[in-house]
Design a protein around this motif. Sequence first.
Motif, PDB file in Angstrom:
ATOM      1  N   TYR A  34     134.370  55.432   8.768  1.00  0.00           N
ATOM      2  CA  TYR A  34     134.988  54.857   9.875  1.00  0.00           C
ATOM      3  C   TYR A  34     136.165  55.937  10.567  1.00  0.00           C
ATOM      4  O   TYR A  34     136.108  55.702  11.963  1.00  0.00           O
ATOM      5  N   ASP A  35     136.709  56.492   9.952  1.00  0.00           N
ATOM      6  CA  ASP A  35     137.715  57.499  10.313  1.00  0.00           C
ATOM      7  C   ASP A  35     137.070  58.678  11.427  1.00  0.00           C
ATOM      8  O   ASP A  35     137.538  58.703  12.123  1.00  0.00           O
ATOM      9  N   ALA A  36     135.717  59.022  10.878  1.00  0.00           N
ATOM     10  CA  ALA A  36     135.076  60.010  11.398  1.00  0.00           C
ATOM     11  C   ALA A  36     134.497  59.507  12.620  1.00  0.00           C
ATOM     12  O   ALA A  36     134.199  60.223  13.883  1.00  0.00           O
ATOM     13  N   GLY A  53     144.496  56.457  19.051  1.00  0.00           N
ATOM     14  CA  GLY A  53     145.329  56.799  17.960  1.00  0.00           C
ATOM     15  C   GLY A  53     145.915  55.701  17.253  1.00  0.00           C
ATOM     16  O   GLY A  53     145.942  55.487  16.012  1.00  0.00           O
ATOM     17  N   LEU A  54     146.548  54.850  18.280  1.00  0.00           N
ATOM     18  CA  LEU A  54     147.067  53.493  17.767  1.00  0.00           C
ATOM     19  C   LEU A  54     146.185  52.570  17.282  1.00  0.00           C
ATOM     20  O   LEU A  54     146.309  51.774  16.067  1.00  0.00           O
ATOM     21  N   LEU A  55     144.888  52.685  17.755  1.00  0.00           N
ATOM     22  CA  LEU A  55     143.953  51.447  17.172  1.00  0.00           C
ATOM     23  C   LEU A  55     143.428  51.935  16.001  1.00  0.00           C
ATOM     24  O   LEU A  55     143.243  51.234  15.102  1.00  0.00           O
ATOM     25  N   MET A  56     143.355  53.420  15.821  1.00  0.00           N
ATOM     26  CA  MET A  56     142.803  53.794  14.411  1.00  0.00           C
ATOM     27  C   MET A  56     144.028  53.668  13.422  1.00  0.00           C
ATOM     28  O   MET A  56     143.668  53.614  12.259  1.00  0.00           O
ATOM     29  N   GLY A  57     145.306  53.528  13.841  1.00  0.00           N
ATOM     30  CA  GLY A  57     146.164  53.293  12.824  1.00  0.00           C
ATOM     31  C   GLY A  57     146.633  51.810  12.368  1.00  0.00           C
ATOM     32  O   GLY A  57     147.248  51.673  11.748  1.00  0.00           O
ATOM     33  N   MET A  58     145.583  51.060  13.127  1.00  0.00           N
ATOM     34  CA  MET A  58     145.704  49.621  12.900  1.00  0.00           C
ATOM     35  C   MET A  58     145.504  49.255  11.454  1.00  0.00           C
ATOM     36  O   MET A  58     146.206  48.400  10.697  1.00  0.00           O
ATOM     37  N   ASN A  60     146.103  50.847   8.728  1.00  0.00           N
ATOM     38  CA  ASN A  60     147.186  51.297   7.708  1.00  0.00           C
ATOM     39  C   ASN A  60     148.301  50.392   7.980  1.00  0.00           C
ATOM     40  O   ASN A  60     148.979  49.992   7.079  1.00  0.00           O
ATOM     41  N   LEU A  61     148.621  49.873   9.204  1.00  0.00           N
ATOM     42  CA  LEU A  61     149.378  49.167   9.605  1.00  0.00           C
ATOM     43  C   LEU A  61     149.331  47.579   8.833  1.00  0.00           C
ATOM     44  O   LEU A  61     150.204  46.715   8.140  1.00  0.00           O
ATOM     45  N   LEU A  62     148.073  46.949   8.942  1.00  0.00           N
ATOM     46  CA  LEU A  62     147.535  45.885   8.344  1.00  0.00           C
ATOM     47  C   LEU A  62     147.854  45.987   6.704  1.00  0.00           C
ATOM     48  O   LEU A  62     148.102  45.171   6.243  1.00  0.00           O
ATOM     49  N   GLY A  63     147.247  46.950   6.267  1.00  0.00           N
ATOM     50  CA  GLY A  63     147.457  47.213   4.865  1.00  0.00           C
ATOM     51  C   GLY A  63     148.756  47.085   4.302  1.00  0.00           C
ATOM     52  O   GLY A  63     148.797  46.613   3.166  1.00  0.00           O
ATOM     53  N   ILE A  64     149.868  47.701   4.936  1.00  0.00           N
ATOM     54  CA  ILE A  64     151.385  47.191   4.410  1.00  0.00           C
ATOM     55  C   ILE A  64     151.438  46.044   4.140  1.00  0.00           C
ATOM     56  O   ILE A  64     152.096  45.686   3.200  1.00  0.00           O
ATOM     57  N   PHE A  65     151.057  44.973   5.233  1.00  0.00           N
ATOM     58  CA  PHE A  65     151.120  43.794   4.903  1.00  0.00           C
ATOM     59  C   PHE A  65     150.264  42.662   3.998  1.00  0.00           C
ATOM     60  O   PHE A  65     150.471  41.873   3.100  1.00  0.00           O
ATOM     61  N   VAL A  66     149.077  43.327   4.248  1.00  0.00           N
ATOM     62  CA  VAL A  66     147.880  42.478   3.526  1.00  0.00           C
ATOM     63  C   VAL A  66     147.585  42.991   2.035  1.00  0.00           C
ATOM     64  O   VAL A  66     147.806  42.147   0.984  1.00  0.00           O
ATOM     65  N   GLN A  67     147.862  43.947   1.773  1.00  0.00           N
ATOM     66  CA  GLN A  67     147.547  44.621   0.162  1.00  0.00           C
ATOM     67  C   GLN A  67     148.429  44.051  -0.577  1.00  0.00           C
ATOM     68  O   GLN A  67     148.243  43.401  -1.840  1.00  0.00           O
ATOM     69  N   PRO A  68     149.719  43.991  -0.425  1.00  0.00           N
ATOM     70  CA  PRO A  68     150.572  43.537  -1.606  1.00  0.00           C
ATOM     71  C   PRO A  68     150.411  42.086  -1.745  1.00  0.00           C
ATOM     72  O   PRO A  68     150.493  41.395  -2.773  1.00  0.00           O
TER      73      PRO A  68
END
Length: 418
Positions: A34-36, A53-58, A60-68
């Motif tokens: 995916y990253d490549a 870059g902002l869309l590719m960082g999405m 990580n941003l979702l993970g901060i809220f979803v994963q816990p």
Amino acid sequence: MSSLAAPAERRLTRRITFFVALAVFAQEATWDFYDAQVPPLLREHIASTAIVGLLMGMDNLLGIFVQPWIAHRSDNTRTRWGRRIPYLAVGMPLAALLFTLIPLTTALPALIAVIFVYSLVGNSFKPIAQALLPDFIEPERRGRANAVVKIASGLTVVVSAVISAVLVDDHPKLAFTVPALLMLVCTAVLVSRVRDNTSRGYRLALTEDTDDEPPQRLRELARDILRDRDRSRLLVVTAVLLFASAWFSSRSLFTPYGMETLGLSRGAAGSLTFPSGIAFLVAAYPAALLAERIGRIRTMTIGMTVFGTSLALGTLVPTPAVTVVSFCVAAAGASGFLINAAVVLWNLAPSARVIGVYTGLYTVSWAAGGFVGPGIVGAMVDITGWRYMLLDIAVVTALATAVILRVAVLSRRRSVSL
């Protein structure tokens, strides 16, 4: 433990380690690909590198809220399949399906929608497979198991590179189906062979359920960590974030460093990190064995010291050969931290009912470091220049090392071995 129980315990450890490594391998294979390959798809519609870059960082941003949140949900799930497997049985096939749809979208809104939903689903089970390790495996054996999982995760970079080289140019849509099929096959093997309702962690959680204490809310768990006078758990999470900042900066900023400081072409600069990836894989399992002998906190401290010192020394002689050696030594040192940090958090968890949350804490703090670290080091580079980028990363590493040294002091005061 009896002489008969010990071999059975070792067999269970090897078996669960293999299946968790398989699941993590399948997940990371799709994320690496995916990253490549998603950035080029976005570049077909978007000229701005910043927006790409902002869309590719999405994710990580979702993970901060979803994963816990999802990790907390799995901690409190009780089924005849256990508390982790149901989420993997549903989430991994759904993510595989969404992954195959990414190259089929022709309009930008549809592409963004698909990668958003894929990121949402992919993050929903990211910490859950790894949480199976502390569920099944005794604390003293978790380091070795986590080392094997990290090795499996590291190998996905090679798999992604091979798929890209063989299929992407001639069969770009087919290329996305290969990681998806890997995920489906690995899911089938995992779900058919593992039921975590038999795990030690699940049985302990059931026992704790009978104490008539309701499960803590995620907010309460976070408040408990923040208000704990000992601070060990908060400090470990902080150290993970800081070291992730240093690690991701050394990776994501290396190509421009090679071009600006070493005078290399873009391709040549990007290829210099490959030997250090091999060095990390080679050092991973010995790092787990060392931790069993001298302690995890001490191993993490040594590893970070080696990482930072090696990069700082690499600043002295900025040549390609010296830089490769510096990064290989640094990567080997980093394994001391990366293999043991999650294990320390698992062992600091106050209850078997919150192991998933503590796994999520690790993955979120790691992702957060990867999100903010390159920006912080990039700002330092703006001040010092590319010539001293490795030294800038060493400074961030020194901060992480200082935090872990504080954890060591606290553990000695409480006479607790970490």
